[in-house]
Design an enzyme around this catalytic site. Sequence first.
Site, PDB file in Angstrom:
ATOM      1  N   VAL A  95       0.752  -1.290  -0.149  1.00 40.81           N
ATOM      2  CA  VAL A  95       0.152  -0.028   0.104  1.00 40.81           C
ATOM      3  C   VAL A  95       0.938   1.100   0.056  1.00 40.81           C
ATOM      4  CG1 VAL A  95      -1.917   1.063   0.931  1.00 40.81           C
ATOM      5  CG2 VAL A  95      -1.851  -1.234   1.614  1.00 40.81           C
ATOM      6  N   ARG A 134       7.877   8.955  -6.119  1.00 39.56           N
ATOM      7  CA  ARG A 134       9.091   7.890  -5.992  1.00 39.56           C
ATOM      8  C   ARG A 134       8.445   6.642  -5.104  1.00 39.56           C
ATOM      9  NH1 ARG A 134      14.402   9.378  -2.504  1.00 39.56           N
ATOM     10  NH2 ARG A 134      15.453   7.254  -2.743  1.00 39.56           N
ATOM     11  N   PHE A 135       7.800   6.822  -4.217  1.00 38.84           N
ATOM     12  CA  PHE A 135       7.193   5.522  -3.458  1.00 38.84           C
ATOM     13  C   PHE A 135       6.282   4.559  -4.424  1.00 38.84           C
ATOM     14  CE2 PHE A 135       7.596   7.424   0.974  1.00 38.84           C
ATOM     15  CZ  PHE A 135       9.080   7.419   0.866  1.00 38.84           C
ATOM     16  N   ASP A 191      -2.823   4.587  -3.026  1.00 38.01           N
ATOM     17  CA  ASP A 191      -3.854   4.886  -2.056  1.00 38.01           C
ATOM     18  C   ASP A 191      -4.036   6.371  -1.989  1.00 38.01           C
ATOM     19  OD1 ASP A 191      -5.433   4.866   0.270  1.00 38.01           O
ATOM     20  OD2 ASP A 191      -3.920   5.108   1.846  1.00 38.01           O
ATOM     21  N   GLU A 243      -6.238   7.631   0.281  1.00 40.77           N
ATOM     22  CA  GLU A 243      -7.031   7.772   1.532  1.00 40.77           C
ATOM     23  C   GLU A 243      -6.088   7.926   2.756  1.00 40.77           C
ATOM     24  OE1 GLU A 243     -10.411   5.737   4.358  1.00 40.77           O
ATOM     25  OE2 GLU A 243      -8.445   4.724   3.505  1.00 40.77           O
ATOM     26  N   SER A 285      -3.253   7.117   3.774  1.00 39.65           N
ATOM     27  CA  SER A 285      -1.811   7.603   3.844  1.00 39.65           C
ATOM     28  C   SER A 285      -1.668   8.828   3.185  1.00 39.65           C
ATOM     29  CB  SER A 285      -1.047   6.267   3.092  1.00 39.65           C
ATOM     30  OG  SER A 285      -1.376   6.268   1.691  1.00 39.65           O
ATOM     31  N   ARG A 316      -6.948   2.924  -4.101  1.00 39.75           N
ATOM     32  CA  ARG A 316      -8.066   3.164  -3.194  1.00 39.75           C
ATOM     33  C   ARG A 316      -8.553   4.521  -3.115  1.00 39.75           C
ATOM     34  NH1 ARG A 316      -7.069   1.457   3.395  1.00 39.75           N
ATOM     35  NH2 ARG A 316      -5.132   3.176   3.099  1.00 39.75           N
ATOM     36  N   GLU A 360     -13.352  -3.021   7.782  1.00 38.06           N
ATOM     37  CA  GLU A 360     -12.938  -2.314   8.702  1.00 38.06           C
ATOM     38  C   GLU A 360     -13.810  -1.419   9.467  1.00 38.06           C
ATOM     39  OE1 GLU A 360      -9.830  -0.058   6.888  1.00 38.06           O
ATOM     40  OE2 GLU A 360     -11.464   1.143   5.554  1.00 38.06           O
ATOM     41  N   LEU A 380      -6.591  -1.761  12.515  1.00 41.08           N
ATOM     42  CA  LEU A 380      -6.602  -0.530  13.091  1.00 41.08           C
ATOM     43  C   LEU A 380      -7.727   0.403  13.140  1.00 41.08           C
ATOM     44  CD1 LEU A 380      -2.896   0.162  11.919  1.00 41.08           C
ATOM     45  CD2 LEU A 380      -3.633  -0.526  14.262  1.00 41.08           C
ATOM     46  N   ASP A 381      -8.316   0.395  11.957  1.00 40.22           N
ATOM     47  CA  ASP A 381      -9.498   1.175  11.722  1.00 40.22           C
ATOM     48  C   ASP A 381     -10.737   0.435  12.458  1.00 40.22           C
ATOM     49  OD1 ASP A 381      -9.868   3.964  10.325  1.00 40.22           O
ATOM     50  OD2 ASP A 381      -8.874   2.805   8.646  1.00 40.22           O
ATOM     51  N   PRO A 408       4.810  -3.043   4.372  1.00 43.42           N
ATOM     52  CA  PRO A 408       5.178  -1.556   4.459  1.00 43.42           C
ATOM     53  C   PRO A 408       6.369  -1.347   3.324  1.00 43.42           C
ATOM     54  CG  PRO A 408       6.236  -2.382   6.068  1.00 43.42           C
ATOM     55  CD  PRO A 408       5.434  -3.645   5.615  1.00 43.42           C
ATOM     56  N   ASP A 420      -0.318   5.900   9.914  1.00 43.62           N
ATOM     57  CA  ASP A 420      -1.421   6.530   8.938  1.00 43.62           C
ATOM     58  C   ASP A 420      -2.759   6.898   9.711  1.00 43.62           C
ATOM     59  OD1 ASP A 420      -3.049   4.265   9.162  1.00 43.62           O
ATOM     60  OD2 ASP A 420      -2.777   3.517   7.086  1.00 43.62           O
TER      61      ASP A 420
END
Length: 700
Positions: free
Chosen positions: A117, A124-125, A250, A252, A254, A318, A410, A437-438, A519, A609
């Site tokens: 994600v 770059r990412f 993403d 959302e 992040s 996303r 989630e 997490l969410d 990650p 995030d």
Amino acid sequence: MPMTPRAGLQVDVTLAAFIENEVLPGLDLAAGDFWAGAADILARFAPRNRRLLAVRDELQARIDAWSREGRGRPHDPAGAEAFLRDIGYLVDEPAPFSIGTANVDPEVATLAGPQLVVPSLNARFVLNAANARWGSLYDALYGTDALGDLPPPGPYDPDRGARVVARARAFLDEAVPLAGGGWADLTDPHRDIVLRDPAQAVGRTERSRLFRHNGLHIEVVFDPDHPIGRDDPAGISDVVLEAALTAIVDLEDSVAAVDAADKTAAWRNWLGLMKGDLEETFDKGGRSLTRALAPDREVIAPDGSTIVLPGRSLLFVRNVGHLMTSPAVRLPDGAEAPEGVLDGLVTSLIALHDLKGLGRFRNSRAGSVYIVKPKMHGPDECAFTNDLFDAVEDLLALPRHTLKVGVMDEERRTSANLAACIHAVRDRIVFINTGFLDRTGDEIHTAMQAGPVIRKGDIKGSDWIAAYEARNVAIGLACGLDGKAQIGKGMWAAPDRMADMLDQKAAHPKTGANTAWVPSPTAATLHALHYHQTDVFALRPDIAARPAPGLDALLTPPLATGRNWSEAEIAEELDNNAQGLLGYVVRWIDQGVGCSKVPDIHDVGLMEDRATLRISSQHMANWLLHGVCTPEQVDAALLRMAAKVDAQNAGDPLYRPMAADPANSLAFQAARALVFEGTAQPNGYTEPLLHRFRRRAKGG
């Protein structure tokens, strides 16, 4: 920002220019027709979007009243279920069914492997993630603590290199065993490599041999002139694994995208991926490097034919959920347009470049667009997304169900009604994924008025978590996702702790999930080892035969009984939450960074995030509401941790300290608001407050 009229809408001029000058050319769709269709979709779906959000608020208000009335009494599972059914929070299970999703790429339907994600705003990412389809096992083992320790500083360490080679050879012996002897015994790089199972041989290139195990490719590279291959008896210079089969770009949790400029920048990177021309130039070690998308790989098969293997991860995008609106487009009544509807329109429009074969590469060879939809509450919201995607397909002249959907499991109402949610999107669903997490943040907010929750670290051991994870896989298999869609598990948040990841994340494939989030590209390469260790699809018949856990455990909130925490324990919990909250919020508000490696209270770097922020802020708000702590204790913890976060970021030239002048630090004030206004935030989401403060920081 200046706006321009389009089909009764007011559209930010930057966005209008992007759509008309960069996206639409070549697509056979006139700008006027697109904007007219977009206006029609917004007119139909914006009111429905608002009604769905009103239902969320109504349900939470009734749960709050019921919780206050029963506060202090033991939890009654049967009574809780009856109440939730009475108010419409729980719906009837659909009759048994199997999803009808078609035209799904094998990376999603029939293969098992890691999923990345990546924040869409960082080109770059994004390129790193797209290119993470293949990763060097040698590099991943050498450069991390995967072997149990970190590499020594300085030049290449031959002793560590020997350990890397030995570990890689052991992997090859397990995944692609030779007919005689082991890979460590191989000494002649020119002889044919005879496998115990010849069917595992895929082909060769000039300098490598490719094999397949559990559907994943393994490349053994021979280069006796390479510094590593030169000292290897067989001339092996690397072992390359097929790693991140899929990656989610993403928009959302992040990213920090609060206006038209941010959204356009994010959509522009998605466009670069779909057209295949995205590049990023950056400085590394004093050298200027340019990164671009990796090409496909050509391999000579055993019969002499040429086969092409994908060089990049299959990309999802996303979209945001249903909650937020965007100032990028204003409706005829002046209201901001629902951001999720805009995302659906624009990301699908951009994906036409891939569907029509206009780009340098192909993303989906099956002719689909993969959209992950987060934070949906129950089947009605899933049905809304299904209808929205129908409308977008009609506007773009796409066959029905070209737009696929990934449902993030989630939110509590989705978990409790998962089969009905899947049923609502049964002909386009390609993905369900547990998001601990969410899901925890929503659990805390839903039970906000019922009483104080247990300490944050203890929540992971709650019965509802185990039921949630098991139900997700069991219900997915019962609804026919096997062979048609992904069943996924959540993120490993500590990118520097690869030894722990190798130990703990091995459990994810064993649940029957055919993907799990990682990650980084390096983590994807290492996590790929788990899918060689476990044949996910072979496990699924036994898993599907087990009954899914019922609702009792799932609907039991993680409330504290006895409340015998010491003052020191309360202070420790507040500090832990406050440090994580501030460490993330300060980058979000001041720098517009929506996801990064944030040092925790023990200086361990964690990928944070908005989901982690939701937990910390809601946990503090809950304890504040129920008198576990006082406002003064919360403020003291925030000030203490502001000083710590300032110290942790002392080397960042863009960082703005908080502790010296908290009253004038927008980041500090945003963090404080997330706690003190936490009970009033819709479903405990952090976006409304973050957007408000970030716009102020940007001068808006």
